[in-house]
Design an enzyme around this catalytic site. Structure first.
Site, PDB file in Angstrom:
ATOM      1  N   GLN A 109       0.800  -1.221   0.000  1.00 11.67           N
ATOM      2  CA  GLN A 109       0.000   0.000   0.000  1.00 11.67           C
ATOM      3  C   GLN A 109       0.840   1.282   0.000  1.00 11.67           C
ATOM      4  O   GLN A 109       2.013   1.278   0.334  1.00 11.67           O
ATOM      5  CB  GLN A 109      -0.939   0.001   1.208  1.00 11.67           C
TER       6      GLN A 109
ATOM      7  N   GLN B  92      -1.991  -9.488  -3.816  1.00 13.49           N
ATOM      8  CA  GLN B  92      -3.317  -9.906  -3.397  1.00 13.49           C
ATOM      9  C   GLN B  92      -4.411  -9.093  -4.083  1.00 13.49           C
ATOM     10  O   GLN B  92      -5.463  -9.615  -4.440  1.00 13.49           O
ATOM     11  CB  GLN B  92      -3.436  -9.785  -1.876  1.00 13.49           C
TER      12      GLN B  92
ATOM     13  N   TRP C  20      -4.802   4.122   7.076  1.00 14.40           N
ATOM     14  CA  TRP C  20      -4.229   3.003   7.833  1.00 14.40           C
ATOM     15  C   TRP C  20      -4.159   3.315   9.318  1.00 14.40           C
ATOM     16  O   TRP C  20      -3.495   4.280   9.719  1.00 14.40           O
ATOM     17  CB  TRP C  20      -2.822   2.723   7.295  1.00 14.40           C
ATOM     18  N   ARG C  21      -4.851   2.541  10.089  1.00 15.65           N
ATOM     19  CA  ARG C  21      -4.582   2.480  11.527  1.00 15.65           C
ATOM     20  C   ARG C  21      -3.550   1.368  11.699  1.00 15.65           C
ATOM     21  O   ARG C  21      -3.828   0.203  11.415  1.00 15.65           O
ATOM     22  CB  ARG C  21      -5.861   2.190  12.321  1.00 15.65           C
TER      23      ARG C  21
ATOM     24  N   GLU D 274      -8.681  -4.478   5.525  1.00 15.85           N
ATOM     25  CA  GLU D 274      -8.444  -5.473   6.557  1.00 15.85           C
ATOM     26  C   GLU D 274      -9.112  -4.977   7.831  1.00 15.85           C
ATOM     27  O   GLU D 274      -8.899  -3.826   8.238  1.00 15.85           O
ATOM     28  CB  GLU D 274      -6.951  -5.677   6.810  1.00 15.85           C
TER      29      GLU D 274
END
Length: 632
Positions: free
Chosen positions: A176, A222, A456-457, A526
């Protein structure tokens, strides 16, 4: 991603900054200009920008790039930021190809008006990163190869002189927050590194406005979004590969075998602004125009359609400049160029004028201080924010970036033909330091385009949390209670389009879409790794967990093309999430090619609204797909 990085704080080679500054003297480094005055032929871009021209000895270029790559290869959580720029001309040759690697927080870009103006023969690469933190395993992966950029040049791939395997391709093994834009590539590009020790996992990524004469190898990626590009074919797929407006894209009629999603045209697009040096030696920023129904590259018939802004019309900021000074210049009608570095922001940067451009170089990073919202964009048409990373600070912020006023009157304040655009804008909650925010990105304006973001965490970082024992696997219970990030993205505006929406690990809904007529082209999520108990991951109404993608119950029109929600409840494998996606059952709400998958631990009971089989740990790596929802 699934395998956390080494928890030690990366070593910083402070000497490079001085070395680069010395090097710049001989390769076109900008000298300081008087306050409020920018030299259009020699702008001061700060010490962390390397500018090369064709007269620079290649040995000098390679020495500088090798030193930079060595410093940045393991600098995942460092504060160093760099931009490497090539003026128009040719670099490398058949006898001596130019070969370089790209590390963390590094932007490599050509300074031509079109990609062909900067011609590089050689290889510009990213290899697997060997973490070596799993006993008995080399643990060489690309799952944490984040935050790097390659753009605006013609690359003739030539890896000759490297060992047998390395000579076979140009490797771009990334995940990412990595973009490839405005590239013209001759030769074999591999999106995985099959030469370094494995397991070779990768989880990216994004290509836009690029041409390839050879089919790229997707390899172990992915998920991947390729937008508005040209290629002879695509090689393979893993879980979720999406193509939008791509000449040569694969047919998707056999979905999910292979799991391709193909849109003939991109519904709304605007290419990212880019720096270029014109024939007279003046520095400029080209701002591409917004388009609808596009296909192929924007530069096929010459310079990308849009407008040119001279560099003298920008306030060129450097770390340490005050927000007051930045806002004063924005209010006067200046655009904003953020040179590489980390900016501590205790007050909000206010973008209030239509068509304002905020362009970050080298992953310039705004860090919230004392609970500030680092940036707000008003309800105006045509504002562009690009190439900026925004970090939460230790004191909780309500928001990290707000587009449009909350509960404002948005009607007639925006323009569908000139959408406010976010390109390569990334967000972090935790990772390099403790961070907290209620919501990372909130979009209230109508007619906004989000073109590639990673929200993003952090599932890993260098915050110094304890590991193992009563604090859970890798300290995740401490992380859950300290790095607060409730919602990743909240879309309240109407007619918002997202091309490449990556959102991960937030503690409630990762994405909430309240606006009408929203469109997403590739969604990747996710769920959080670290809920300590099921009670921590249960909604007030008793529903087990929060969907990774939530469209509000009163929305009547919404479209998603190619979406995936992944589960890895590392801290407590017994946790259950009811649905990966939740949407209203309305005729105008359609989901096309969606999936859930189990990465190792935890369970998602259904893909969407109670439809689709569960993905428990017994099905690790085996997705559950829904071709269309609702079913035709």
């Amino acid at each position: 991603m699934s395998v956390p990085s080494s928890r030690g704080r990366p070593r910083r080679a402070l000497a490079l900054g001085a070395a680069a500054a010395v090097l710049l003297t001989g390769v076109g480094a900008a000298q300081a200009s008087p306050p409020d005055q920018v030299d259009p032929f020699d702008p001061d871009l700060g010490p962390n920008v390397m500018v090369f021209d064709p007269s620079t000895p290649q040995a000098e270029i390679e020495t500088a790039l090798d030193e930079l790559a060595e410093q940045q290869t393991d600098a995942e959580m460092s504060t160093d930021r760099y931009s490497v720029l090539f003026k128009p001309g040719s670099y490398g040759s058949a006898e001596d190809p130019l070969q370089a690697r790209v590390g963390y927080y590094t932007e490599v870009a050509g300074l031509g008006a079109s990609p062909g103006d900067v011609d590089v023969r050689g290889a510009i690469e990213v290899y697997n990163r060997c973490l070596n933190n799993i006993p008995g395993s080399s643990n060489c992966i690309a799952l944490v190869n984040f935050w790097r950029t390659l753009s605006n040049l013609h690359l003739t791939i030539d890896s000759s002189g490297q060992d047998g395997c390395r000579a076979s391709a140009n490797f771009w093994a990334v995940s990412q927050a990595v973009s490839m834009r405005r590239l013209d590539v001759d030769g074999f590009l591999s999106l995985m590194d099959y030469c370094t020790d494995g397991p070779h996992y990768a989880s990216g990524g994004f290509i836009a406005d690029s041409r390839f004469d050879t089919p790229p190898l997707n390899g172990s990626q992915q998920q991947w979004l390729t937008r508005n590009s040209e290629m002879p074919a695509w090689s393979n797929a893993v879980w979720n590969q999406v193509f939008s407006g791509v000449v040569g894209a694969p047919d998707d009629s056999d979905f999910p075998s292979p799991p391709y999603t193909t849109l003939d045209e991109t519904p709304v697009s605007r290419e990212k602004p880019y720096l270029f040096v014109d024939d007279d030696g003046r520095w400029n920023v080209r701002v591409p125009a917004a388009q609808t129904g596009t296909r192929g590259v924007s530069w096929a018939d010459g310079m990308t359609e849009g407008r040119t802004i001279g560099i003298e019309d920008f306030f060129i900021a450097q770390p340490g400049d005050s927000v007051r000074e930045i806002n004063t210049n924005l209010a006067r009608g200046k655009h904003l160029l953020l040179t590489p570095g980390v900016y501590d922001v205790a007050e909000t940067i206010e973008v209030k004028r239509a068509d304002t451009v905020v362009l970050g170089m080298g992953h310039a990073t705004l860090t919230a201080v004392d609970g500030a919202t680092p940036m707000r964009v008003a309800d105006v048409p045509g504002a562009v924010v690009a190439g900026v990373t925004i970090d939460a600070g230790e004191t909780e912020s309500e928001l990290l970036l707000q587009v449009g006023k909350e509960n404002g009157d948005h009607e007639n304040r925006t323009d569908p033909a000139n959408p406010t655009t976010l390109s390569d804008v990334y967000f972090r909650v935790g990772g390099p330091h403790v961070g907290s925010t209620d919501t990372a990105l909130e979009v209230n304006s109508d007619n906004v385009l989000i073109d590639h973001t990673w929200v993003w965490r952090g599932d890993h970082g260098v915050e110094g949390f304890p590991t193992g024992g009563e604090n859970g696997v890798n300290g995740d219970t401490v992380r859950w209670n300290t790095n607060i990030g409730r919602t990743g993205v909240r879309i309240n505006g109407d007619d918002v389009t997202a091309t490449g929406l990556f959102v991960e690990h937030f503690q409630e809904f990762n994405t909430v879409w309240n606006g009408e007529r929203g469109t997403t082209v590739l969604y990747q999520n996710e769920l959080p790794y670290d809920p300590p108990t099921q009670a921590d991951w249960t909604r007030p109404d008793g529903t087990l967990g929060y969907a990774g993608y939530k469209v509000a119950d009163d929305v009547t029109e919404h479209t998603l093309h190619g979406g995936g929600v992944y589960v890895f409840n590392q801290n407590n494998p017994d946790i259950v999430t009811e649905n990966g996606f939740e949407v209203p059952d309305a005729p105008g709400v359609t989901l096309h090619h969606i999936m859930t998958v189990n990465l190792s631990a935890g369970t998602i009971n259904h893909v969407v609204n109670g439809v689709g089989d569960a993905v428990p740990p017994s099905t690790v790596g085996v997705p559950e797909y829904i071709v269309e929802y609702p079913a035709p």
